[in-house]
Design a protein around this motif. Structure first.
Motif, PDB file in Angstrom:
ATOM      1  N   GLU A  98     -14.340   4.568   8.156  1.00  0.00           N
ATOM      2  CA  GLU A  98     -15.461   5.500   8.098  1.00  0.00           C
ATOM      3  C   GLU A  98     -15.772   6.076   9.472  1.00  0.00           C
ATOM      4  O   GLU A  98     -15.974   7.288   9.632  1.00  0.00           O
ATOM      5  CB  GLU A  98     -16.690   4.789   7.536  1.00  0.00           C
ATOM      6  CG  GLU A  98     -17.790   5.723   7.080  1.00  0.00           C
ATOM      7  CD  GLU A  98     -17.407   6.541   5.856  1.00  0.00           C
ATOM      8  OE1 GLU A  98     -17.826   7.717   5.783  1.00  0.00           O
ATOM      9  OE2 GLU A  98     -16.678   6.021   4.993  1.00  0.00           O
ATOM     10  N   ARG A 102     -15.431  10.027  10.784  1.00  0.00           N
ATOM     11  CA  ARG A 102     -16.530  10.772  11.433  1.00  0.00           C
ATOM     12  C   ARG A 102     -16.094  11.302  12.790  1.00  0.00           C
ATOM     13  O   ARG A 102     -16.435  12.423  13.172  1.00  0.00           O
ATOM     14  CB  ARG A 102     -17.765   9.871  11.576  1.00  0.00           C
ATOM     15  CG  ARG A 102     -18.507   9.587  10.289  1.00  0.00           C
ATOM     16  CD  ARG A 102     -19.908   9.051  10.576  1.00  0.00           C
ATOM     17  NE  ARG A 102     -19.862   7.833  11.368  1.00  0.00           N
ATOM     18  CZ  ARG A 102     -19.804   6.605  10.863  1.00  0.00           C
ATOM     19  NH1 ARG A 102     -19.765   6.453   9.535  1.00  0.00           N
ATOM     20  NH2 ARG A 102     -19.789   5.543  11.635  1.00  0.00           N
ATOM     21  N   THR A 106     -16.014  15.209  13.773  1.00  0.00           N
ATOM     22  CA  THR A 106     -16.765  15.697  14.932  1.00  0.00           C
ATOM     23  C   THR A 106     -15.878  16.524  15.853  1.00  0.00           C
ATOM     24  O   THR A 106     -16.289  17.570  16.370  1.00  0.00           O
ATOM     25  CB  THR A 106     -17.363  14.512  15.712  1.00  0.00           C
ATOM     26  OG1 THR A 106     -18.259  13.788  14.864  1.00  0.00           O
ATOM     27  CG2 THR A 106     -18.104  14.993  16.946  1.00  0.00           C
ATOM     28  N   ARG A 115     -19.304  21.877   9.780  1.00  0.00           N
ATOM     29  CA  ARG A 115     -19.393  20.418   9.753  1.00  0.00           C
ATOM     30  C   ARG A 115     -19.124  19.857   8.360  1.00  0.00           C
ATOM     31  O   ARG A 115     -18.421  18.846   8.217  1.00  0.00           O
ATOM     32  CB  ARG A 115     -20.778  19.972  10.238  1.00  0.00           C
ATOM     33  CG  ARG A 115     -20.953  18.465  10.259  1.00  0.00           C
ATOM     34  CD  ARG A 115     -20.112  17.837  11.338  1.00  0.00           C
ATOM     35  NE  ARG A 115     -19.872  16.421  11.109  1.00  0.00           N
ATOM     36  CZ  ARG A 115     -19.622  15.553  12.077  1.00  0.00           C
ATOM     37  NH1 ARG A 115     -19.574  15.959  13.323  1.00  0.00           N
ATOM     38  NH2 ARG A 115     -19.386  14.299  11.803  1.00  0.00           N
ATOM     39  N   ASP A 119     -16.109  17.266   7.494  1.00  0.00           N
ATOM     40  CA  ASP A 119     -16.330  15.957   6.879  1.00  0.00           C
ATOM     41  C   ASP A 119     -15.489  15.786   5.625  1.00  0.00           C
ATOM     42  O   ASP A 119     -14.900  14.722   5.395  1.00  0.00           O
ATOM     43  CB  ASP A 119     -17.807  15.766   6.539  1.00  0.00           C
ATOM     44  CG  ASP A 119     -18.660  15.512   7.777  1.00  0.00           C
ATOM     45  OD1 ASP A 119     -18.125  14.931   8.750  1.00  0.00           O
ATOM     46  OD2 ASP A 119     -19.840  15.889   7.772  1.00  0.00           O
ATOM     47  N   HIS A 123     -12.485  12.945   5.379  1.00  0.00           N
ATOM     48  CA  HIS A 123     -12.580  11.875   4.397  1.00  0.00           C
ATOM     49  C   HIS A 123     -11.467  11.971   3.359  1.00  0.00           C
ATOM     50  O   HIS A 123     -10.997  10.952   2.848  1.00  0.00           O
ATOM     51  CB  HIS A 123     -13.954  11.887   3.727  1.00  0.00           C
ATOM     52  CG  HIS A 123     -15.041  11.315   4.577  1.00  0.00           C
ATOM     53  ND1 HIS A 123     -15.662  12.029   5.585  1.00  0.00           N
ATOM     54  CD2 HIS A 123     -15.589  10.072   4.609  1.00  0.00           C
ATOM     55  CE1 HIS A 123     -16.566  11.269   6.181  1.00  0.00           C
ATOM     56  NE2 HIS A 123     -16.542  10.064   5.601  1.00  0.00           N
TER      57      HIS A 123
END
Length: 238
Positions: A98, A102, A106, A115, A119, A123
């Motif tokens: 996780e 992230r 970023t 953003r 993400d 993921h």
């Protein structure tokens, strides 16, 4: 289905990761400069032509072996370092998936990607661990773990090109000429030609690339010639 213009252009790109061009160029230039300067030094010291040939031949063999071993060791060590860092990244992805996702999102967001989209993509990569590892390594280390240069290619490229470059200033002596000036002139021509050939791969003006190598070689040759002259004169006086 036809390939896109971008794909067609991609096929015409040079291979910049194969690991042969840098050691080949370095080997050829080093062989030329080393033996031109070496011959200038001993020639300036007033040794016999036979001694010049012996010195140049020894410099060729020793330098070629040294270059080959050095290139193999340096490229092999760099690849081993990359492999070690890839292993570290793999462990991080297994232990903290996780947090790694992230971090990747970023990085993409900082480059301008929305953003939310960053993400989602970061993921989604978790479903393919090997692809996720490759992307993380490229983003964090700036290398492609599947496209590392071959240490053997680097070693043989360097060894072979050094040998060829180092033989050029010896050529006139091997053919029976004993003029130091002629040998240095042929060596200078070799430097210019080598620089011009490199321009073929770098899209630079051939005469600028050739002239740069000639000037650098001339500077090294001038220094060693003066050293040889001074030592030769001092030895004669002693």
């Amino acid at each position: 289905m036809t390939d896109s213009p971008a794909a067609l252009r991609e096929a015409h790109h040079a291979d910049v990761s194969g690991g042969w061009l840098r050691p080949a160029v370095f080997g050829a230039m080093d062989g030329l400069v080393t033996n031109i300067a070496l011959i200038a030094g001993v020639g300036g010291g007033g040794v016999a032509p036979r001694s010049v040939v012996l010195t140049g031949a020894a410099g060729l063999v020793a330098g070629a072996i040294s270059m080959g071993l050095g290139e193999y060791t340096s490229v092999k060590s760099a690849n081993e370092q990359v492999a070690n860092e890839v292993a570290k990244e793999r462990r991080e992805l297994e232990r903290h998936p996780e947090a790694e996702a992230r971090e990747l999102a970023t990085a993409w967001a900082n480059r301008g990607l929305p953003r939310e989209l960053a993400d989602q993509v970061a993921h989604a990569l978790r479903a393919n661990p090997e692809e996720a590892l490759r992307i993380h390594v490229r983003e964090e280390l700036g290398v492609d773990p599947d496209d590392q240069p071959s240490p053997w290619t680097a070693a043989f490229s360097s060894l072979l090109c050094f040998s060829v470059g180092a033989f050029v200033p010896l050529l006139t002596y091997v053919l029976g000429f004993t003029s130091l000036g002629l040998a240095l002139a042929v060596g200078g021509l070799g430097l210019f030609v080598a620089g011009a050939i490199v321009a073929r791969f770098t899209n630079r003006r051939w005469w600028l690339s050739g002239g740069r190598q000639l000037l650098l070689g001339a500077a090294a040759t001038g220094v060693t010639y003066l050293v040889g002259k001074l030592i030769g004169v001092s030895g004669a006086l002693g």
